[in-house]
Design an enzyme around this catalytic site. Sequence first.
Site, PDB file in Angstrom:
ATOM      1  N   LEU A 185       0.829  -1.199   0.000  1.00 46.74           N
ATOM      2  CA  LEU A 185       0.000   0.000   0.000  1.00 46.74           C
ATOM      3  C   LEU A 185       0.869   1.257   0.000  1.00 46.74           C
ATOM      4  O   LEU A 185       1.876   1.330   0.706  1.00 46.74           O
ATOM      5  CB  LEU A 185      -0.929   0.001   1.212  1.00 46.74           C
ATOM      6  N   GLY A 214       1.999  -9.995   5.786  1.00 49.09           N
ATOM      7  CA  GLY A 214       2.348  -9.254   6.993  1.00 49.09           C
ATOM      8  C   GLY A 214       2.323  -7.767   6.694  1.00 49.09           C
ATOM      9  O   GLY A 214       2.473  -7.354   5.538  1.00 49.09           O
ATOM     10  N   GLY A 215       2.143  -6.944   7.727  1.00 47.63           N
ATOM     11  CA  GLY A 215       2.118  -5.494   7.518  1.00 47.63           C
ATOM     12  C   GLY A 215       1.071  -5.130   6.486  1.00 47.63           C
ATOM     13  O   GLY A 215      -0.074  -5.568   6.554  1.00 47.63           O
ATOM     14  N   ASP A 216       1.485  -4.310   5.501  1.00 47.60           N
ATOM     15  CA  ASP A 216       0.570  -3.931   4.430  1.00 47.60           C
ATOM     16  C   ASP A 216       0.949  -4.620   3.125  1.00 47.60           C
ATOM     17  O   ASP A 216       0.716  -4.092   2.038  1.00 47.60           O
ATOM     18  CB  ASP A 216       0.568  -2.409   4.252  1.00 47.60           C
ATOM     19  N   GLU A 217       1.510  -5.808   3.234  1.00 48.06           N
ATOM     20  CA  GLU A 217       1.957  -6.547   2.055  1.00 48.06           C
ATOM     21  C   GLU A 217       1.024  -7.720   1.776  1.00 48.06           C
ATOM     22  O   GLU A 217       0.788  -8.571   2.639  1.00 48.06           O
ATOM     23  CB  GLU A 217       3.388  -7.043   2.260  1.00 48.06           C
TER      24      GLU A 217
END
Length: 299
Positions: free
Chosen positions: A174, A214-217
């Site tokens: 993102l 994970g995260g925005d991935e």
Amino acid sequence: MNKTAFAALAEYMDLLLDAICVVDQQHRFSYLSPGTQRVFGYTPDEMMNRSMFDFIHPDDHQATMAIAQKINSGDQVVHFENRYIRKDGSVAHILWSARWSERDQRRVGVARDISEQKRLERDRESLIARLEHMALTDPLTQLPNRALFYDRVSTAQKRATRDGTGLGLLYLDLDKFKFINDEYGHATGDQLLKEVAQRVASAVRATDTVARLGGDEFVVLIDAVPSTDEGITTVRAVAEKIRLAMQAPLRLPHGEEVVTCSMGMALWPQHGDTADTLISQADEAMYRAKRNGGNQLSE
């Protein structure tokens, strides 16, 4: 059958958790032991001279009739299950052992209530399913996690090898997530990720897999793409659908935000044999897209 033949044992039969049942050729009960009420919810007198099909669950009539005919032919049947409707309307799961009495021209069966065992089995299966779901999905977005994604890639590779097709992979990051997460807090960031997950999942085919690493991935496995150059066109088309889906503002706690994504792509088998290799290839391409301003696909 002479009921007095059982009278001497009646008081001891009452100690049995099971019920002993005798049924004539017309499927009417001609004897029921005192344990009947514990198993079926009716007293023996309430079931005597009535058809067993008056009490059997309607969905089990056909299977029970087939077993009854088998026993009447002289076969002994053990561990046959069916369901009865108790007097209070509840369903009893019954485990039967039965055989035919040639002398008395009756079926003699022993019925055991296994309803509690069935409930425990259902609870166990439900627990296992929940644990498997927790182990294979991202708790925030409910998308497949890395482990499940790798399994989907492996399965898709086998299918593609068999069918002579290829696979596509998209890696998404993102463009504004860090800013929004830092500016408005983790609760807003989590809401953003959930909204993005739904948006991306709705933009791909049902046969494709969207996962959160994970995260925005996020990654997208595009199944059964042509193994020729046409495969690139197919992956590009999916990426464009995702890009367009992200153009509409997302509703977040602080207001609306347009959150685009940078995407990189890889193809199997052109860019590698393993999921790790494909992800690495697509990750590198994604960073090129981000360096070029984001909101685009890089190959």
